[in-house]
Scaffold this motif. Structure first.
Motif, short mmCIF file in Angstrom:
data_model
loop_
_atom_site.label_atom_id
_atom_site.label_comp_id
_atom_site.label_asym_id
_atom_site.label_seq_id
_atom_site.Cartn_x
_atom_site.Cartn_y
_atom_site.Cartn_z
N ALA A 17 14.31 30.40 23.00
CA ALA A 17 14.77 31.59 22.27
C ALA A 17 16.27 31.73 22.48
CB ALA A 17 14.05 32.82 22.78
N ILE A 18 17.00 31.90 21.39
CA ILE A 18 18.46 32.03 21.49
C ILE A 18 18.86 33.36 20.86
CG2 ILE A 18 20.68 31.00 20.85
CD1 ILE A 18 19.10 28.35 20.35
N ASP A 19 19.52 34.19 21.63
CA ASP A 19 19.98 35.49 21.12
C ASP A 19 21.43 35.69 21.51
OD1 ASP A 19 17.46 36.98 20.09
OD2 ASP A 19 16.85 35.99 21.97
N GLY A 20 22.11 36.58 20.76
CA GLY A 20 23.47 36.92 21.17
C GLY A 20 24.47 36.82 20.04
N LEU A 21 25.73 36.67 20.40
CA LEU A 21 26.88 36.72 19.49
C LEU A 21 26.91 38.04 18.71
CD1 LEU A 21 27.31 33.11 17.98
CD2 LEU A 21 27.94 33.97 20.21
N ASP A 22 26.40 39.10 19.34
CA ASP A 22 26.33 40.40 18.65
C ASP A 22 27.71 40.88 18.23
OD1 ASP A 22 23.68 40.25 19.12
OD2 ASP A 22 23.70 41.59 20.86
N GLU A 23 28.70 40.68 19.10
CA GLU A 23 30.06 41.15 18.78
C GLU A 23 30.57 40.46 17.52
OE1 GLU A 23 28.93 40.19 21.65
OE2 GLU A 23 29.33 41.77 23.10
N ALA A 69 37.18 40.41 23.46
CA ALA A 69 37.67 39.12 23.94
C ALA A 69 36.51 38.17 24.27
CB ALA A 69 38.53 39.32 25.19
N LEU A 70 35.36 38.76 24.59
CA LEU A 70 34.20 37.94 24.96
C LEU A 70 32.99 38.32 24.13
CD1 LEU A 70 34.38 38.07 28.87
CD2 LEU A 70 34.98 36.14 27.40
N THR A 71 32.09 37.38 23.99
CA THR A 71 30.80 37.71 23.39
C THR A 71 29.76 36.96 24.23
OG1 THR A 71 29.49 37.69 21.36
CG2 THR A 71 30.99 35.84 21.67
N SER A 72 28.49 37.32 24.11
CA SER A 72 27.55 36.69 25.03
C SER A 72 26.39 36.03 24.31
CB SER A 72 27.04 37.70 26.04
OG SER A 72 26.39 38.74 25.35
N SER A 103 19.16 32.02 30.93
CA SER A 103 20.57 32.00 31.33
C SER A 103 21.40 32.87 30.39
CB SER A 103 21.11 30.57 31.36
OG SER A 103 21.00 29.97 30.10
N HIS A 104 22.43 33.45 30.98
CA HIS A 104 23.34 34.34 30.25
C HIS A 104 24.73 33.69 30.26
CE1 HIS A 104 25.38 38.19 29.24
NE2 HIS A 104 26.35 37.64 29.96
N HIS A 105 25.41 33.68 29.13
CA HIS A 105 26.73 33.06 29.06
C HIS A 105 27.71 33.98 28.36
CE1 HIS A 105 24.70 29.20 29.94
NE2 HIS A 105 23.73 29.75 29.23
N ASP A 106 28.90 34.11 28.95
CA ASP A 106 29.98 34.83 28.26
C ASP A 106 30.88 33.80 27.60
OD1 ASP A 106 29.33 37.48 28.83
OD2 ASP A 106 29.99 37.18 30.91
N LEU A 107 31.16 33.99 26.32
CA LEU A 107 31.97 33.02 25.56
C LEU A 107 33.28 33.67 25.14
CD1 LEU A 107 28.95 32.13 25.08
CD2 LEU A 107 29.66 31.46 22.81
N PRO A 108 34.37 32.88 25.12
CA PRO A 108 35.60 33.42 24.55
C PRO A 108 35.39 33.65 23.06
CG PRO A 108 35.84 31.08 25.06
CD PRO A 108 34.50 31.50 25.58
N ARG A 155 35.23 30.60 14.98
CA ARG A 155 34.98 29.39 15.76
C ARG A 155 34.01 29.60 16.90
NH1 ARG A 155 40.61 26.74 17.28
NH2 ARG A 155 40.74 28.64 18.50
N VAL A 156 33.71 30.88 17.20
CA VAL A 156 32.81 31.17 18.31
C VAL A 156 31.43 30.56 18.06
CG1 VAL A 156 31.91 33.41 17.53
CG2 VAL A 156 32.18 32.97 19.97
N LYS A 157 31.08 30.40 16.78
CA LYS A 157 29.77 29.80 16.48
C LYS A 157 29.74 28.33 16.91
CE LYS A 157 29.19 30.92 12.09
NZ LYS A 157 28.46 30.88 10.82
#
Ligand code: AMP
Ligand code: MG
Length: 376
Positions: A315-321, A329-332, A346-351, A356-358
């Motif tokens: 299951a992949i969730d996130g990039l809500d921002e 500055a970050l999305t998760s 696992s939880h990841h914070d991405l720049p 390009r965040v995708k």
């Protein structure tokens, strides 16, 4: 080692054609040829582009030969009135153009095979070469190339279409340059780094390299950074290598040469089960990148994992921002790998740098899945 040692014996690239100078197409020949030269330890100097005018091409050739020991020209060897490179080269080298009968015979033969009873007269110019030239046959077209060696300088003239000129580069140009000692960089290695910015790592790597006779180079290939190390001093190169390996290790995926999505696709092609994935984060980008004819049988993208009968469910969730158009500055990203017996979260914070965040998220997911499959 400084960049100055590389300036002698450089190789220049000249691409000709109105389609290039007018911006209709990209000059991919120079990019491809430069990559092949660099990967063989040779140093590329200037790149130039001209349109289809004899005077421009001649002037570019003369200019580049003032400061380079080799020149590779592509384009303008066809049968039409705008194919003028051979005339410009003969002019620049102050040589006559001579009609080469064996080249003409092979043009006639090739055109016969394509159903022409007698070749159009225009094709005759494709058999003209500067008097001191050695012909380079073209197995993929009528436009043969040639090589001229003049006062320690090597000049190659090749046709424009990439499927014609690149095999000629591989088969003739590279071996000739290697034989004539154009290889300037004897030892080199490159790594693809993920999850670190150039600013964060470059200073540390440059500091490590400073005491050694080695050179470093960086290229951003989002979301990766390609880091290169090169040297002509074997002892220094081999002493520095393990220190670099240790520093870059946390940012290396697999062999360090391929992106996570490429590594994952190769891995998925060889597994004997199917993975169910509910991707509620990348808007379909993950599926479009990793689902190929080789991997499709082992991937099942669906909305709701409760329906899944597969042994591994992700299951992949996130990039809500990103999806809510917020300026942060970050999305998760949240990843859940589930089998009948185990759950791994696992939880990841991405720049978060725009669209390009995708891409970043896809490579991160691929890294996590590739690592998971290799460990389990
Ligand atoms: P030419 O022989 O120069 O007329 O080139 C024939 C075709 O080859 C062009 O129409 C382009 O499609 C391609 N071509 C020529 N030069 C280049 C180049 N530098 N990079 C990529 N494609 C090229
Ligand atoms: Mg042309």
């Amino acid at each position: 080692m400084t960049r100055d040692v590389l300036v002698s014996d450089q190789i220049a690239l000249l691409a000709t054609g109105d389609e290039l100078s007018n911006g209709d197409i990209l000059n991919t020949n120079s990019q491809e040829i430069a990559q092949r030269l660099f990967n063989n330890g040779m140093h590329v100097g200037r790149h130039m582009v001209t349109g289809d005018r004899i005077a421009d091409i001649r002037d570019a050739i003369c200019y580049l030969l003032q400061s380079h020991r080799a020149l590779i020209i592509t384009g303008g060897l066809g049968p039409t009135s705008d194919d003028l490179t051979r005339y410009a080269l003969a002019d620049a080298l102050e040589q006559e153009l001579v009609f080469d009968i064996p080249t003409w015979d092979s043009i006639v033969q090739r055109l016969k095979n394509f159903g022409y009873a007698s070749p159009p007269p225009n094709n005759r110019q494709q058999a003209l070469f500067p008097s001191a030239a050695t012909i380079i046959p073209n197995p993929n077209g009528t436009a043969a190339g040639c090589q001229v060696q003049q006062s320690e300088q090597f000049i190659f003239m090749l046709p424009g279409p990439p499927i014609e000129c690149l095999p000629m580069v591989d088969q003739i140009v590279l071996p000739t340059l290697i034989k004539n000692h154009f290889q300037k960089i004897l030892f080199h290695h490159k790594w693809l780094l993920f999850g670190v910015s150039e600013g964060q790592i470059a200073e540390e790597l440059d500091l490590l390299a400073k005491p050694y006779d080695c050179m470093t180079g960086y290229r951003l290939w989002y979301p990766y950074i390609e880091f290169k190390l090169y040297s002509n001093n074997q002892m220094d190169f081999l002493s520095l290598l393990p220190q670099i390996e240790k520093t870059v290790a946390p940012y290396i995926i697999g062999d360090g040469k391929n992106s996570a999505s490429v590594l994952l696709k190769n891995h998925l092609a060889a597994i004997d089960f199917t993975i169910a994935i509910a991707d509620h984060a990348t808007g379909g980008l993950l599926e479009s990148i990793i689902k190929t004819p080789r991997t499709a049988a082992h991937l099942h993208f669906l909305n709701d994992l409760t329906q899944s009968l597969h042994s591994l469910n992700i299951a992949i969730d996130g990039l809500d921002e990103f999806w809510q158009n917020q300026n942060t500055a970050l999305t998760s990203l949240e990843l859940r790998f589930m089998t009948e017996q185990t759950q791994h979260h696992s939880h990841h914070d991405l720049p978060f740098r725009g669209l390009r965040v995708k891409q970043y998220a896809v490579e991160l997911i691929c890294r996590q899945l590739y690592t998971y499959l290799n460990l389990n």
